[in-house]
Write a protein that holds these residues in place. Structure first.
Motif, PDB file in Angstrom:
ATOM      1  N   VAL A  31       0.844  -1.191   0.000  1.00  9.03           N
ATOM      2  CA  VAL A  31       0.000   0.000   0.000  1.00  9.03           C
ATOM      3  C   VAL A  31       0.879   1.239   0.000  1.00  9.03           C
ATOM      4  N   ALA A  32       0.370   2.308  -0.562  1.00  7.62           N
ATOM      5  CA  ALA A  32       1.120   3.568  -0.628  1.00  7.62           C
ATOM      6  C   ALA A  32       0.436   4.626   0.225  1.00  7.62           C
ATOM      7  N   ASP A  33       1.245   5.527   0.766  1.00  8.78           N
ATOM      8  CA  ASP A  33       0.738   6.697   1.497  1.00  8.78           C
ATOM      9  C   ASP A  33      -0.135   6.338   2.699  1.00  8.78           C
ATOM     10  N   GLN A  34       0.176   5.228   3.375  1.00  6.27           N
ATOM     11  CA  GLN A  34      -0.523   4.909   4.608  1.00  6.27           C
ATOM     12  C   GLN A  34       0.335   3.965   5.439  1.00  6.27           C
ATOM     13  N   LEU A  35      -0.001   3.851   6.718  1.00  8.75           N
ATOM     14  CA  LEU A  35       0.772   3.006   7.621  1.00  8.75           C
ATOM     15  C   LEU A  35       0.552   1.534   7.316  1.00  8.75           C
ATOM     16  N   SER A  36       1.570   0.734   7.599  1.00  9.40           N
ATOM     17  CA  SER A  36       1.424  -0.716   7.480  1.00  9.40           C
ATOM     18  C   SER A  36       0.422  -1.203   8.524  1.00  9.40           C
ATOM     19  N   GLN A  37      -0.366  -2.239   8.153  1.00  9.77           N
ATOM     20  CA  GLN A  37      -1.391  -2.756   9.055  1.00  9.77           C
ATOM     21  C   GLN A  37      -1.430  -4.279   8.988  1.00  9.77           C
ATOM     22  N   LEU A  38      -1.869  -4.871  10.102  1.00 13.70           N
ATOM     23  CA  LEU A  38      -1.960  -6.329  10.173  1.00 13.70           C
ATOM     24  C   LEU A  38      -3.202  -6.732  10.952  1.00 13.70           C
ATOM     25  N   ASP A  39      -3.973  -7.668  10.389  1.00  9.92           N
ATOM     26  CA  ASP A  39      -5.079  -8.313  11.088  1.00  9.92           C
ATOM     27  C   ASP A  39      -4.707  -9.777  11.281  1.00  9.92           C
ATOM     28  N   LEU A  40      -4.593 -10.199  12.539  1.00 14.55           N
ATOM     29  CA  LEU A  40      -4.100 -11.538  12.832  1.00 14.55           C
ATOM     30  C   LEU A  40      -4.762 -12.069  14.093  1.00 14.55           C
ATOM     31  N   ASP A  41      -5.426 -13.215  13.962  1.00 16.46           N
ATOM     32  CA  ASP A  41      -6.065 -13.874  15.111  1.00 16.46           C
ATOM     33  C   ASP A  41      -6.962 -12.925  15.902  1.00 16.46           C
ATOM     34  N   GLY A  42      -7.730 -12.127  15.178  1.00 17.15           N
ATOM     35  CA  GLY A  42      -8.669 -11.217  15.828  1.00 17.15           C
ATOM     36  C   GLY A  42      -8.046  -9.953  16.373  1.00 17.15           C
ATOM     37  N   GLN A  43      -6.761  -9.762  16.146  1.00 19.67           N
ATOM     38  CA  GLN A  43      -6.084  -8.547  16.620  1.00 19.67           C
ATOM     39  C   GLN A  43      -5.715  -7.669  15.432  1.00 19.67           C
ATOM     40  N   HIS A  44      -5.764  -6.360  15.658  1.00 19.48           N
ATOM     41  CA  HIS A  44      -5.409  -5.401  14.616  1.00 19.48           C
ATOM     42  C   HIS A  44      -4.230  -4.569  15.089  1.00 19.48           C
ATOM     43  N   ALA A  45      -3.215  -4.450  14.243  1.00 22.42           N
ATOM     44  CA  ALA A  45      -2.044  -3.635  14.561  1.00 22.42           C
ATOM     45  C   ALA A  45      -1.795  -2.661  13.428  1.00 22.42           C
ATOM     46  N   GLU A  46      -1.329  -1.477  13.791  1.00 18.70           N
ATOM     47  CA  GLU A  46      -1.082  -0.436  12.794  1.00 18.70           C
ATOM     48  C   GLU A  46       0.245   0.239  13.096  1.00 18.70           C
ATOM     49  N   GLY A  47       1.067   0.414  12.078  1.00 20.21           N
ATOM     50  CA  GLY A  47       2.395   0.991  12.261  1.00 20.21           C
ATOM     51  C   GLY A  47       3.464  -0.092  12.304  1.00 20.21           C
ATOM     52  N   THR A  48       4.659   0.258  11.882  1.00 19.96           N
ATOM     53  CA  THR A  48       5.750  -0.721  11.768  1.00 19.96           C
ATOM     54  C   THR A  48       5.982  -1.503  13.056  1.00 19.96           C
ATOM     55  N   ASN A  49       6.169  -0.803  14.161  1.00 21.87           N
ATOM     56  CA  ASN A  49       6.540  -1.481  15.406  1.00 21.87           C
ATOM     57  C   ASN A  49       5.423  -2.365  15.934  1.00 21.87           C
ATOM     58  N   ALA A  50       4.185  -1.876  15.872  1.00 21.61           N
ATOM     59  CA  ALA A  50       3.055  -2.668  16.367  1.00 21.61           C
ATOM     60  C   ALA A  50       2.870  -3.930  15.531  1.00 21.61           C
ATOM     61  N   VAL A  51       2.991  -3.793  14.215  1.00 20.87           N
ATOM     62  CA  VAL A  51       2.857  -4.961  13.332  1.00 20.87           C
ATOM     63  C   VAL A  51       3.999  -5.945  13.579  1.00 20.87           C
ATOM     64  N   ALA A  52       5.216  -5.428  13.729  1.00 26.14           N
ATOM     65  CA  ALA A  52       6.375  -6.296  13.961  1.00 26.14           C
ATOM     66  C   ALA A  52       6.209  -7.101  15.249  1.00 26.14           C
TER      67      ALA A  52
END
Length: 356
Positions: A31-52
């Motif tokens: 994706v361009a021009d937005q933060l990285s995001q992850l949906d995993l096992d019912g949890q949502h993380a946004e931003g490099t460190n949170a996703v990592a």
């Protein structure tokens, strides 16, 4: 389960390449021009460190640290490495150089998220350095070279990261040109004339060996952060932009503190509130009023908004505020301006999207 990776997020690209189990299990979108995001096992993380962190918890928990102290330190280094300005990059490289003087990895004795994320974040900066500048921060360069060779060529290629050739030997200095024979002859003749004239020779003073300077290792616990309570505030009599506060820190008497907050915080919001103070800066006179601490605030990226850093709930004046993982450190009695301790730590002090 899907992960959206920002096109300029080298750190997450590298992490996914280094942990193939995650890349295989997840649907990866760019994706361009937005933060990285992850949906995993019912949890949502946004931003490099949170996703990592969420990826590590699922696929390789050791990367995030095996103890509470290690996990806190990993998070700190990840956060500190996220600043992208040239000054911040240089300061971070110098901080790592000092930290790695007796270490192989950033945290503990093995590769962690801190190493992977910091390596990806500083990669563009390292490529811009000359051989002389890399040698000037040789511990940092050694660590960088170790991390890039700890990863497979395939992982680096998938992340779009190229190997950087690191030479840890001192750069060869150009030899000075030898003086001409005519100059040698002239100098020799002049020296002979002085000798013949009976000019006394000055006795050579024997130089005493100087003791090696002890390397200063700068850590956050050197800063004396304490909870304070503003008991009185008024405008500075000679400066429209300054407040003069009396702040209780459980000492014999409140400290006088001068703060340039008039533009940002109304005087009504200054009164009778808890704040966090930096208590071991060298006292400084500000337009005739000596200030004995500094109120810690956070500033928005555009510089238009300034807010207090709130003390932990339930704290009282005089309580020490510390960084996780550095609870046992002893603050300096007074920070020496030439050592730039606060200036070294400050680039790593910033809040996340939740203002924490």
């Amino acid at each position: 389960m899907s992960v959206s990776v920002s096109t300029n997020d080298l750190a997450l690209k590298l992490l996914l390449a280094a942990v193939p189990e995650a890349a295989k299990a997840l649907s990866v979108d760019s994706v361009a021009d937005q933060l990285s995001q992850l949906d995993l096992d019912g949890q949502h993380a946004e931003g490099t460190n949170a996703v990592a962190h969420l990826l590590a918890a699922k696929y390789n928990s050791e990367l995030a640290g095996t103890t509470d102290a290690e996990q806190a330190e990993v998070s700190q280094w990840m956060t500190m490495s996220a600043r992208h300005g040239p000054v911040e990059r240089q300061t971070f490289a110098q901080t790592l150089n000092t930290h790695l003087a007796q270490r192989t990895f950033l945290v503990g004795n093995r590769l962690s998220l801190a190493d992977l994320v910091a390596f990806a974040n500083v990669h563009p900066y390292m490529t811009s350095l000359t051989a002389q500048k890399r040698f000037a921060v040789n511990n940092f360069s050694r660590w960088f070279d170790l991390i890039q060779h700890s990863l497979s060529a395939d992982a680096l290629a998938k992340a779009g990261i190229q190997l950087v050739e690191i030479d840890l030997n001192a750069p060869v200095q150009a030899k000075k040109q030898a003086p001409s024979a005519a100059k040698d002859k002239k100098d020799a003749s002049a020296a002979k004339d002085k000798k013949d004239a009976g000019e006394p020779k000055a006795a050579k003073k024997e130089k005493k060996p100087q003791p090696a300077a002890k390397e200063l290792v700068i850590v956050p616990s050197m800063i004396d952060l304490r909870v304070g309570h503003i008991v009185d505030v008024e405008k500075h009599p000679d400066a429209d932009s300054l407040y003069v506060e009396k702040i209780e820190v459980n000492e014999d008497e409140p400290r006088t503190v001068v703060s340039g907050l008039v533009r940002f915080i109304p005087i009504e919001q200054m009164k009778n509130r808890d704040v966090v103070l930096v208590c071991n800066l060298k006292p400084a006179s500000m337009r005739g009023v000596k200030s004995f601490a500094m109120v810690l605030c956070a500033t928005s990226t555009d510089g238009e908004t300034v807010e207090f850093v709130e003390p932990p709930k339930g704290s009282k004046p005089g309580d020490r505020v510390y960084f996780e993982g550095f609870e046992d450190g002893t603050p300096e009695e007074q920070l020496k301006p030439k050592q730039k301790i606060f200036e070294t730590i400050q680039p790593g002090l910033f809040t996340n999207d939740s203002r924490e």
